[in-house]
Design a protein around this motif. Structure first.
Motif: not given
Length: 108
Positions: A7, A85, A104
């Protein structure tokens, strides 16, 4: 190169020294440890650079650019991100400890 499961937390800011430590520490406290935080300093004249660099954690990346505004800083952060992400975090905000884990899980 996109890194699976990573992320990218893009943090654009300008003169955010008083808020930056809490924002960075909230990212470091995440239960989802596979992240990178990209602090994009949009021409700050305060101690933003010193604060961002003081963490010594390779997951915290600092980038300076001349002042071009928040949109340009966000775009820069997106260009630098390597995560599968991406989320944003303003310097005067913070994430709850399970924030990235929850996001997530929603996307997988």
């Amino acid at each position: 190169m996109i890194k699976q499961g990573l992320v990218s937390v893009v943090m654009p800011l300008y003169n955010g020294e008083q808020y930056l430590p809490q924002a960075i520490e909230s990212v470091l406290a995440q239960s989802h440890a596979k992240f990178e935080a990209i602090v994009v300093d949009d021409g700050s004249t305060d101690n933003t650079a010193a604060i961002a660099r003081s963490y010594g954690d390779p997951r915290i990346r600092y980038h300076y650019q001349e002042n071009r505004g928040q949109t340009a800083a966000l775009n820069c952060g997106l260009d630098l991100s390597e995560g599968e992400y991406v989320t944003t975090l303003d310097a005067d905000d913070w994430l709850s400890v399970d924030s990235l884990k929850t996001r997530v899980a929603c996307l997988t």
